[in-house]
Design an enzyme around this catalytic site. Structure first.
Site, short mmCIF file in Angstrom:
data_model
loop_
_atom_site.label_atom_id
_atom_site.label_comp_id
_atom_site.label_asym_id
_atom_site.label_seq_id
_atom_site.Cartn_x
_atom_site.Cartn_y
_atom_site.Cartn_z
NE ARG A 33 -4.28 -1.47 0.28
CZ ARG A 33 -5.40 -1.69 0.95
NH1 ARG A 33 -5.73 -0.91 1.95
NH2 ARG A 33 -6.18 -2.67 0.61
NE ARG A 37 -7.95 5.51 1.84
CZ ARG A 37 -8.85 4.76 2.49
NH1 ARG A 37 -9.99 5.28 2.85
NH2 ARG A 37 -8.59 3.51 2.78
NE ARG A 46 -10.00 7.09 -3.92
CZ ARG A 46 -11.31 7.25 -3.88
NH1 ARG A 46 -11.90 8.07 -4.72
NH2 ARG A 46 -12.04 6.57 -3.01
CG ASP A 83 -8.66 -3.63 -4.67
OD1 ASP A 83 -8.10 -3.01 -3.75
OD2 ASP A 83 -9.42 -4.60 -4.47
CE1 TYR A 159 -12.61 -7.91 1.06
CE2 TYR A 159 -10.98 -9.56 0.48
CZ TYR A 159 -11.35 -8.45 1.21
OH TYR A 159 -10.47 -7.89 2.09
O1 1CP Z 1 0.11 0.53 -3.40
C1 1CP Z 1 -0.32 -0.63 -3.48
O2 1CP Z 1 -0.13 -1.50 -2.61
C2 1CP Z 1 -1.02 -1.05 -4.76
C3 1CP Z 1 -2.43 -1.10 -4.82
C4 1CP Z 1 -3.31 -2.04 -4.01
C5 1CP Z 1 -3.14 -3.40 -3.67
C6 1CP Z 1 -1.92 -4.28 -3.90
C7 1CP Z 1 -4.57 -1.65 -3.53
C8 1CP Z 1 -5.14 -0.31 -3.67
N1 1CP Z 1 -5.20 -2.75 -2.99
C9 1CP Z 1 -4.34 -3.83 -3.04
C10 1CP Z 1 -4.60 -5.21 -2.62
C11 1CP Z 1 -5.81 -5.52 -1.80
N2 1CP Z 1 -7.09 -5.01 -1.90
C12 1CP Z 1 -5.83 -6.52 -0.78
C13 1CP Z 1 -4.65 -7.41 -0.43
C14 1CP Z 1 -3.66 -6.73 0.41
C15 1CP Z 1 -4.15 -6.21 1.74
O3 1CP Z 1 -4.55 -7.01 2.57
O4 1CP Z 1 -4.11 -4.99 1.92
C16 1CP Z 1 -7.13 -6.56 -0.26
C17 1CP Z 1 -7.63 -7.47 0.84
C18 1CP Z 1 -7.92 -5.62 -0.97
C19 1CP Z 1 -9.37 -5.34 -0.80
C20 1CP Z 1 -9.61 -3.93 -0.48
N3 1CP Z 1 -9.52 -2.92 -1.40
C21 1CP Z 1 -9.85 -3.35 0.78
C22 1CP Z 1 -9.95 -4.10 2.11
C23 1CP Z 1 -11.35 -4.29 2.53
C24 1CP Z 1 -11.48 -5.09 3.81
O5 1CP Z 1 -11.62 -4.48 4.87
O6 1CP Z 1 -11.46 -6.33 3.74
C25 1CP Z 1 -9.98 -1.95 0.60
C26 1CP Z 1 -10.28 -0.90 1.62
C27 1CP Z 1 -9.73 -1.71 -0.79
C28 1CP Z 1 -9.68 -0.38 -1.49
C29 1CP Z 1 -8.31 0.07 -1.84
N4 1CP Z 1 -7.43 -0.66 -2.63
C30 1CP Z 1 -6.28 0.08 -2.81
C31 1CP Z 1 -6.44 1.32 -2.11
C32 1CP Z 1 -5.42 2.43 -2.09
C33 1CP Z 1 -7.70 1.30 -1.50
C34 1CP Z 1 -8.34 2.42 -0.70
C35 1CP Z 1 -9.38 3.11 -1.52
C36 1CP Z 1 -9.24 4.57 -1.73
O7 1CP Z 1 -8.18 5.15 -1.99
O8 1CP Z 1 -10.28 5.20 -1.66
#
Ligand code: 1CP
Length: 356
Positions: A33, A37, A46, A83, A159
């Protein structure tokens, strides 16, 4: 340590040389990540993009946010901004991100709905993402690597089955015990789609791949094998069969000593450890099998200072002399002050941790 081709050892990128099994005096680093944000420049893009999904499917802007942390901190690798849930989206589940609530996938998958997921061409739907990879690779120096990724099938399935984040891992285990064919059928669909998706990322310019199994920790040892280790193996082997030499990093979160099972897999070029793993245990039990990555508690980067540096130093000393990639044990949270990340990068690069 596994047999590696010489190709990796000649690579201009220290991250790629490490994945080929060569220890570096200062480990290469990137952060899970790392785009997100906590960075003001991410929040600005964003806001311009509209929704999170619009950002993922806009090659210009997605490439920009992929590069932001590499520019700011001179990191050794960029990770594609996307994602793990774009795969269910491409399989026909409607994905949306509700502000303050997280992702939603509609409708939740039932056995009756499984057939509708089969035979879809995910590559067409995901084409903008490959364009992001092409654009990003073109902007990166040759000593910087670009990491592509997908969710591991079990995590993606959680999911898809819950229609969003699952609040109850026990209910998911029950689903498997009730009807194993339903769950393995779903996992097979995710495996096939992920192999196609990852091969296309490699063809577009991704240098290495990571599989995220964030929810691997909620399983028994037997189910870990069936639902996590074997599906990850099948994806990594499927990609390598088509694109030999592609390094694949496995990140099975919260699996404790079962991490050894993943590290032993011939197709696992590196294993990401989470913040619950003891670095000295990981050095003793994982480093003999594969490259190790990560481990730092991301919350320490929220607090910064001496506690962050002490924990980072312990990790770095534990893996000194072994091929190791510095990273977190899970992703940055939005509260992380970017200046703490800068201090962490300086701490790792300055090398004074070796003397403490
Ligand atoms: O910078 C990076 O790491 C690259 C982008 C990236 C990656 C590799 C994002 C952007 N998401 C992920 C993987 C991801 N997404 C995982 C596996 C890794 C981890 O555990 O963090 C998972 C479980 C998700 C699912 C997901 N997407 C969640 C989690 C929900 C939950 O509570 O179970 C969330 C909040 C997202 C949204 C998301 N994905 C990425 C970002 C920056 C965000 C936040 C959204 C935003 O900016 O508004």
């Amino acid at each position: 340590m596994k047999e590696k081709g010489l190709q990796g050892l000649d690579h201009p990128s220290p991250f790629m040389r490490t994945l080929a099994g060569e220890a570096q005096a200062i480990p290469p680093m990137w952060f899970m990540r790392q785009a997100g944000r906590y960075l003001p420049e991410y929040r600005a893009v964003r806001a311009k993009a509209g929704s999170f999904l619009d950002l993922c499917f806009n090659p210009e802007l997605a490439s920009e946010v992929t590069l932001q942390p590499v520019r700011r901190y001179d990191l050794d690798a960029a990770i594609l901004f996307s994602d793990i849930l774009v795969i269910p989206h491409a399989l026909g589940q409607k994905l949306s991100f509700v502000e303050g609530e997280g992702p939603r996938l509609e409708p939740a998958i039932t056995k009756a709905g499984l057939d509708r997921l089969r035979g879809r061409n995910v590559l067409e739907e995901l084409a903008p993402i490959f364009e992001t990879v092409v654009k990003t690779r073109a902007e990166l120096a040759e000593n910087k690597a670009l990491i592509g990724f997908a969710g591991a099938p079990w995590t993606v399935a959680t999911y898809m089955l819950a229609g969003g984040p699952s609040k109850d891992p026990a209910a998911l285990r029950s689903l498997y015990y009730d009807d194993p064919d339903f769950i393995t059928g779903l996992i097979d669909i995710i495996i096939d789609a992920s192999i196609d998706y990852l091969i296309a990322q490699v063809d577009a310019g991704a240098d290495a791949l990571q599989l995220f199994d964030t929810w691997a920790g909620g399983l028994t040892p037997a189910l870990t094998e069936t639902l996590s280790v074997i599906p990850m193996r099948r994806i990594a082997e499927g990609v390598k069969k088509a694109r030999p030499g592609t390094p694949v990093i496995f990140f099975p979160k919260s699996v404790g000593a079962l991490a050894v099972r993943y590290a032993q897999e011939p197709a696992c070029d590196a294993i990401g450890i989470d913040f619950s793993q003891d670095p000295l245990w990981a050095r003793a039990h994982l480093s003999g099998h594969t490259v190790v990555q990560g481990g730092l508690d991301p919350l320490l980067t929220v607090h910064g200072g001496a506690a962050m540096e002490t924990a980072a130093g312990e990790l770095l000393r534990a893996f000194d002399g072994a091929p190791y990639i510095f990273n977190l044990g899970h992703g940055f949270t939005p509260e992380t002050p970017p200046e703490n990340v800068a201090a962490l990068v300086n701490y790792v690069r300055a090398g004074a941790w070796r003397k403490n």
